[in-house]
Design a protein around this motif. Structure first.
Motif, short mmCIF file in Angstrom:
data_model
loop_
_atom_site.label_atom_id
_atom_site.label_comp_id
_atom_site.label_asym_id
_atom_site.label_seq_id
_atom_site.Cartn_x
_atom_site.Cartn_y
_atom_site.Cartn_z
N UNK A 118 41.53 48.13 38.78
CA UNK A 118 41.27 46.73 38.43
C UNK A 118 42.53 45.89 38.61
N UNK A 119 43.66 46.39 38.11
CA UNK A 119 44.91 45.65 38.23
C UNK A 119 45.37 45.58 39.69
N UNK A 120 45.31 46.70 40.41
CA UNK A 120 45.74 46.70 41.80
C UNK A 120 44.88 45.77 42.65
N UNK A 121 43.58 45.75 42.39
CA UNK A 121 42.70 44.84 43.14
C UNK A 121 43.00 43.39 42.83
N UNK A 122 43.28 43.07 41.57
CA UNK A 122 43.66 41.71 41.20
C UNK A 122 44.93 41.31 41.94
#
Length: 137
Positions: A118-122
């Protein structure tokens, strides 16, 4: 002077493209990880220093470009500064969660995988959006 500024923008753009590649590699490693211990080791030895270095290079070249424009704070520059702060914060949050993840728990990697992706995609999407805004402009 104009040639130096254009070269600086090119170097900054190349740094951003490499940063996108590093985040893509981070996403790939996280998706294909089968053991939390191996993933944590790979992250601590290879990916964390690479990510931090590329974020630092992007920020450094951006600061140099700001100095070349005599610290002219435009909307784009302020947005890039805010994005840099957000990237540093999100990376800190992601790596801190990984650091304190208990390797002995049975489903620890699956629990971290959702959070980390989730963080990497954001981060990836925000960099692509900012880059498109700058390159199309």
């Amino acid at each position: 002077m104009n040639e130096m500024y254009i070269m600086g923008l090119s170097i900054h753009s190349i740094g951003i493209i490499i940063l996108l590649g590093v985040f893509t590699l981070n996403i790939h490693y996280l998706k294909t990880a089968d053991s939390l211990a191996k993933y944590k080791r790979k992250m601590s030895i290879f990916m964390t220093p690479l990510s931090a270095t590329m974020i630092g290079i992007s920020i450094f070249t951006g600061v140099i470009m700001m100095a070349g424009k005599h610290l002219d704070f435009t909307l784009e520059n302020v947005a890039m500064i805010l994005l840099s702060i957000v990237l540093i914060f999100l990376e800190f949050k992601r790596l801190r969660a990984l650091r304190y993840m208990n390797e002995k728990k049975e489903r620890a990697l699956e629990a971290y995988r959702g959070f980390g992706l989730k963080i990497l995609n954001i981060e990836f999407i925000s960099i692509v959006a900012m880059s498109l805004w700058m390159w199309v402009k």
